[in-house]
Scaffold this motif. Structure first.
Motif, PDB file in Angstrom:
ATOM      1  N   GLY A  43      -6.274  -8.103  13.730  1.00  0.00           N
ATOM      2  CA  GLY A  43      -4.725  -7.488  13.482  1.00  0.00           C
ATOM      3  C   GLY A  43      -3.832  -8.572  13.570  1.00  0.00           C
ATOM      4  N   PRO A  44      -2.779  -8.347  12.662  1.00  0.00           N
ATOM      5  CA  PRO A  44      -1.492  -9.543  12.755  1.00  0.00           C
ATOM      6  C   PRO A  44      -1.288  -9.880  14.126  1.00  0.00           C
ATOM      7  CG  PRO A  44      -1.101  -7.685  11.071  1.00  0.00           C
ATOM      8  CD  PRO A  44      -2.243  -7.189  11.915  1.00  0.00           C
ATOM      9  N   ARG A  97      13.543   4.514  11.191  1.00  0.00           N
ATOM     10  CA  ARG A  97      12.275   4.613  11.841  1.00  0.00           C
ATOM     11  C   ARG A  97      11.772   3.520  12.363  1.00  0.00           C
ATOM     12  NH1 ARG A  97       9.690   5.512   5.851  1.00  0.00           N
ATOM     13  NH2 ARG A  97       9.382   3.626   5.020  1.00  0.00           N
ATOM     14  N   PHE A 102       6.198  -5.034   4.706  1.00  0.00           N
ATOM     15  CA  PHE A 102       5.442  -6.344   4.611  1.00  0.00           C
ATOM     16  C   PHE A 102       5.215  -6.705   3.240  1.00  0.00           C
ATOM     17  CE2 PHE A 102       3.620  -7.068   8.858  1.00  0.00           C
ATOM     18  CZ  PHE A 102       4.062  -5.846   9.518  1.00  0.00           C
ATOM     19  N   GLY A 103       5.041  -8.061   3.088  1.00  0.00           N
ATOM     20  CA  GLY A 103       4.509  -8.659   1.948  1.00  0.00           C
ATOM     21  C   GLY A 103       3.148  -8.478   1.914  1.00  0.00           C
ATOM     22  N   SER A 104       2.378  -9.034   0.673  1.00  0.00           N
ATOM     23  CA  SER A 104       1.054  -8.686   0.444  1.00  0.00           C
ATOM     24  C   SER A 104       0.258  -9.908   1.173  1.00  0.00           C
ATOM     25  CB  SER A 104       0.596  -8.838  -0.956  1.00  0.00           C
ATOM     26  OG  SER A 104       1.109  -7.455  -1.415  1.00  0.00           O
ATOM     27  N   GLY A 105       0.998 -11.107   1.570  1.00  0.00           N
ATOM     28  CA  GLY A 105       0.275 -12.279   2.413  1.00  0.00           C
ATOM     29  C   GLY A 105       0.187 -13.350   1.370  1.00  0.00           C
TER      30      GLY A 105
ATOM     31  N   PHE B  33       3.168   3.125  15.619  1.00  0.00           N
ATOM     32  CA  PHE B  33       2.917   3.079  14.156  1.00  0.00           C
ATOM     33  C   PHE B  33       1.519   3.154  13.709  1.00  0.00           C
ATOM     34  CE2 PHE B  33       7.467   2.176  13.664  1.00  0.00           C
ATOM     35  CZ  PHE B  33       7.789   1.112  14.685  1.00  0.00           C
ATOM     36  N   TYR B  35      -0.333   1.995  10.150  1.00  0.00           N
ATOM     37  CA  TYR B  35      -0.505   1.425   9.116  1.00  0.00           C
ATOM     38  C   TYR B  35      -1.834   1.395   8.287  1.00  0.00           C
ATOM     39  CZ  TYR B  35       4.028  -1.165  10.253  1.00  0.00           C
ATOM     40  OH  TYR B  35       5.314  -1.366  10.550  1.00  0.00           O
ATOM     41  N   GLN B  37      -4.051  -1.144   5.432  1.00  0.00           N
ATOM     42  CA  GLN B  37      -4.015  -2.478   4.731  1.00  0.00           C
ATOM     43  C   GLN B  37      -5.086  -2.444   3.601  1.00  0.00           C
ATOM     44  OE1 GLN B  37      -4.943  -6.133   6.743  1.00  0.00           O
ATOM     45  NE2 GLN B  37      -3.069  -7.216   6.039  1.00  0.00           N
ATOM     46  N   GLY B  40      -4.125  -6.073  -1.946  1.00  0.00           N
ATOM     47  CA  GLY B  40      -3.056  -5.976  -3.256  1.00  0.00           C
ATOM     48  C   GLY B  40      -1.642  -5.143  -2.910  1.00  0.00           C
ATOM     49  N   HIS B  41      -1.710  -4.456  -1.374  1.00  0.00           N
ATOM     50  CA  HIS B  41      -0.678  -3.536  -1.278  1.00  0.00           C
ATOM     51  C   HIS B  41      -0.019  -4.139   0.047  1.00  0.00           C
ATOM     52  CE1 HIS B  41      -1.003  -0.333  -4.245  1.00  0.00           C
ATOM     53  NE2 HIS B  41      -2.197  -0.527  -4.136  1.00  0.00           N
ATOM     54  N   GLY B  42      -0.649  -4.904   0.675  1.00  0.00           N
ATOM     55  CA  GLY B  42      -0.145  -5.463   1.952  1.00  0.00           C
ATOM     56  C   GLY B  42      -0.327  -4.149   3.115  1.00  0.00           C
ATOM     57  N   LEU B  43       0.563  -4.079   4.142  1.00  0.00           N
ATOM     58  CA  LEU B  43       0.542  -3.206   5.347  1.00  0.00           C
ATOM     59  C   LEU B  43       1.550  -1.824   4.734  1.00  0.00           C
ATOM     60  CD1 LEU B  43       0.550  -5.478   8.134  1.00  0.00           C
ATOM     61  CD2 LEU B  43      -1.177  -3.772   7.827  1.00  0.00           C
ATOM     62  N   LEU B  45       2.942   2.083   5.918  1.00  0.00           N
ATOM     63  CA  LEU B  45       3.331   2.804   6.852  1.00  0.00           C
ATOM     64  C   LEU B  45       2.776   4.070   6.685  1.00  0.00           C
ATOM     65  CD1 LEU B  45       4.571   3.147   9.777  1.00  0.00           C
ATOM     66  CD2 LEU B  45       6.521   3.845   8.661  1.00  0.00           C
ATOM     67  N   GLU B  59       5.485   5.963   4.446  1.00  0.00           N
ATOM     68  CA  GLU B  59       5.358   5.720   2.842  1.00  0.00           C
ATOM     69  C   GLU B  59       4.216   6.529   2.479  1.00  0.00           C
ATOM     70  OE1 GLU B  59       4.993   1.569   2.195  1.00  0.00           O
ATOM     71  OE2 GLU B  59       4.736   1.886  -0.086  1.00  0.00           O
ATOM     72  N   PHE B  90      -4.403  -0.176  11.148  1.00  0.00           N
ATOM     73  CA  PHE B  90      -3.885  -0.830  11.970  1.00  0.00           C
ATOM     74  C   PHE B  90      -2.860   0.162  12.964  1.00  0.00           C
ATOM     75  CE2 PHE B  90      -5.599  -4.906  11.919  1.00  0.00           C
ATOM     76  CZ  PHE B  90      -5.987  -5.103  10.492  1.00  0.00           C
ATOM     77  N   PHE B 105       0.323  -5.585  17.003  1.00  0.00           N
ATOM     78  CA  PHE B 105      -1.017  -4.770  16.415  1.00  0.00           C
ATOM     79  C   PHE B 105      -1.860  -4.975  17.294  1.00  0.00           C
ATOM     80  CE2 PHE B 105       0.841  -3.912  11.995  1.00  0.00           C
ATOM     81  CZ  PHE B 105       1.947  -4.513  12.255  1.00  0.00           C
TER      82      PHE B 105
END
Lengths: 112, 114
Positions: A43-44, A97, A102-105, B33, B35, B37, B40-43, B45, B59, B90, B105
Motif C-alpha cells: 500500500g502507499p 468527503r 491521486f495522480g497516476s504516479g 475509505f 479505493y 487501483q 493508468g487510473h491511479g487510485l 475512491l 467516484e 486499498f 493505507f
C-alpha cells in the motif's frame, strides 16, 4: 473537479544521479498536497504533506517543494532502495468527503 | 501497532459471485475509505465512511456495497462480481488531525474475477 497529473510516467536513474518528479494540480483551494511512496505489492506509504506555496519538506534523500500549480519531489543522489512508484495527491478545501485525488504516479528505477 | 489490515490479500473468484473484502484499523480513526487501483487510473475512491453507520459514494461506486457497524471495520462487498472489477483494492483511514487529512493505507487486496 480536482485534478492531478504526474510526470514522467517512468524514470530510470543511475545510482547517484539526482532528478526531480513533477506533480501538476488544479484544485479549488488547496487544503494539502501529499506525496506517497508505493513499493510493488504494498500500500502507499505516506512521505510528506505540503500546505502552501513556498513550503519545502525533506526526508533523507527526498525533498518536496510546492508552488501554486506544481509540486516537485527532488531526489538527491538516489540509491537502488529508492526505487518505487511515487504518488502525488491533493485535498481541496471543497473536499467535503475528506477524500484525496491521486495522480497516476511516477515509477522510479535506480540502477546500481 | 497493527494499523490497517486487509483480508484476504489475494482472491480469485468467478463472474457473478459475491465477494467481501475486509478492512480493520486499530487507530480508532473516524474516516475510512475504499479505493481501487488500476493501471493508468491511479487510485480512485469507491466509498467512504465518516463514522459508524455513516457511508457515502465516491467516484466509482457502481457494483459495490459497504457497511460500517463498528468504527474499526469497513467491509467492501461486490454483490455480483464482474471482470471489470479485477483490480487492487486499498483501504485507508484518516484521523482528521492537522490542516489536511493524511490518509494511511492498508497493504491491499488483489482481486481477480474470472
Amino acid at each position: 473537479e480536482d485534478q492531478v497529473t504526474q510526470s514522467p510516467e517512468a524514470l530510470r536513474l543511475q545510482e547517484g544521479e539526482s532528478s526531480s518528479l513533477n506533480c501538476s494540480y488544479t484544485v479549488s483551494g488547496l487544503r494539502g498536497l501529499f506525496w506517497y511512496r508505493q513499493d510493488p505489492g504494498k500500500g502507499p506509504e505516506f512521505l510528506f504533506t505540503l500546505y502552501s506555496a513556498g513550503e519545502e519538506k525533506e526526508k533523507e534523500r527526498l525533498k518536496a517543494t510546492l508552488t501554486k500549480k506544481e509540486s516537485f519531489l527532488h531526489i538527491t543522489a538516489p540509491k537502488p532502495e529508492d526505487s518505487a512508484t511515487y504518488l502525488c495527491a491533493v485535498q481541496g478545501l471543497g473536499a467535503g468527503r475528506r477524500a484525496l485525488t491521486f495522480g497516476s504516479g511516477t515509477r522510479l528505477q535506480v540502477q546500481p | 501497532d497493527a494499523g490497517i489490515t486487509q483480508s484476504p490479500r489475494y482472491k480469485i473468484t468467478e463472474t457473478g459471485r459475491q465477494v467481501t473484502l475486509m478492512c480493520h484499523q486499530t487507530w480508532s480513526h473516524s474516516y475510512m475509505f475504499w479505493y481501487r487501483q488500476d493501471l493508468g487510473h491511479g487510485l480512485r475512491l469507491i466509498y467512504y465512511s465518516a463514522a459508524a453507520d455513516i457511508t457515502d459514494k465516491g467516484e466509482v461506486p457502481d457494483g459495490y456495497v459497504v457497511s460500517r457497524s463498528k468504527t474499526e471495520n469497513f467491509p467492501l462487498t461486490l454483490e455480483s462480481a464482474t471482470r471489470s472489477q479485477t483490480s487492487v483494492y486499498f483501504c485507508a483511514s484518516t484521523d482528521l488531525r492537522g490542516r489536511a487529512d493524511t490518509q494511511y493505507f492498508g497493504p491491499g487486496t488483489r482481486l481477480t474475477v474470472l
